[in-house]
Scaffold this motif. Sequence first.
Motif, PDB file in Angstrom:
ATOM      1  N   LYS A  10     -19.645  -2.041 -13.118  1.00 51.16           N
ATOM      2  CA  LYS A  10     -20.230  -2.133 -14.461  1.00 51.16           C
ATOM      3  C   LYS A  10     -19.150  -2.370 -15.510  1.00 51.16           C
ATOM      4  N   ILE A  13     -18.035  -5.986 -15.343  1.00 52.21           N
ATOM      5  CA  ILE A  13     -19.063  -6.852 -15.921  1.00 52.21           C
ATOM      6  C   ILE A  13     -18.936  -6.859 -17.440  1.00 52.21           C
ATOM      7  N   ASN A  14     -18.764  -5.678 -18.016  1.00 53.51           N
ATOM      8  CA  ASN A  14     -18.632  -5.581 -19.471  1.00 53.51           C
ATOM      9  C   ASN A  14     -17.389  -6.296 -19.972  1.00 53.51           C
ATOM     10  N   ARG A  17     -18.091 -10.052 -19.714  1.00 53.82           N
ATOM     11  CA  ARG A  17     -19.027 -10.446 -20.765  1.00 53.82           C
ATOM     12  C   ARG A  17     -18.302 -10.516 -22.120  1.00 53.82           C
ATOM     13  N   PHE A 174     -23.072 -12.714 -15.021  1.00 53.93           N
ATOM     14  CA  PHE A 174     -23.588 -11.518 -15.687  1.00 53.93           C
ATOM     15  C   PHE A 174     -24.869 -11.832 -16.455  1.00 53.93           C
ATOM     16  N   ASP A 178     -28.557 -10.054 -15.999  1.00 58.32           N
ATOM     17  CA  ASP A 178     -29.373  -9.545 -17.104  1.00 58.32           C
ATOM     18  C   ASP A 178     -30.808 -10.061 -17.010  1.00 58.32           C
ATOM     19  N   GLN A 194     -17.704  -8.687  -5.741  1.00 60.91           N
ATOM     20  CA  GLN A 194     -17.916  -9.117  -7.125  1.00 60.91           C
ATOM     21  C   GLN A 194     -16.782  -8.657  -8.030  1.00 60.91           C
ATOM     22  N   MET A 198     -14.585 -10.954 -10.373  1.00 63.12           N
ATOM     23  CA  MET A 198     -14.597 -10.717 -11.822  1.00 63.12           C
ATOM     24  C   MET A 198     -13.190 -10.491 -12.371  1.00 63.12           C
TER      25      MET A 198
END
Length: 248
Positions: A10, A13-14, A17, A174, A178, A194, A198
């Motif tokens: 997580k 991912i943030n 993003r 990402f 969503d 992943q 990432m």
Amino acid sequence: MAVSTKIRWKRYINELRFINEELDFVKEINRAAAREFQTYYEDYCVKNEFDLTELNREHRAKIDKLYPSKSTHQDHQDNPQLDTNTDGSLVIHDASSEQQVNSDNQEEYSQQLSDYQMSKDEQEIHDIFNKVFRKIALLIHPDKLDKSLTTEERDVKLNMFKEARIALEERRYFIILDIAEKFNITTPKNYKQQIRWMKKETDTLARKLTKEKDTYNYIFSECESEAEKDYTVKRFMTQLFGPEVFNK
């Protein structure tokens, strides 16, 4: 699977993003600032009695070497417009950034010479998210939409489908995650793989972000005073024409 792995997933991912959004934002700033910088640069030359047309003629070879993409149109040979998209045309070529810029350009150029080969992780990640995209398409592809939907509902889903398709092409996975969550579509659980992808993608985007910020357009946009703007223009002219231009 350890709980900490999903938490790390997580977090990455943030981070991914955020850097995507930051890169888009900086590119937008550069496009908006391009004309402002060009206008200020030309006004500065007029105010300080620099013959810009003559300077461009005298230093044509150097300008073509630094900014080859700006010399393709004959109409601009004598006074080229150096304010178009930030494709490297306004990158600062000083000792602190030239090596990195040239390295990035060479990497991009090499990839253009031959078909880019994805790594095993990249290919597997892409295939996995392609499957997620297909599940999304089964629900919101234009041909799959229920005719009873209102125009507003239809437009929302059409926009979501377009967004998912572009996200797959641009590897902004990402966004696919969503959208999948909105429709309760099962998302891939290969978290460690992943995370590896990432981390690599975030590093690549960080280099692109640095390159975008190493442009006169961006630096000009950050100037808060006339003195700072003048300094930026002088730096740019020194790069183009050499420091002797200010000794004449």
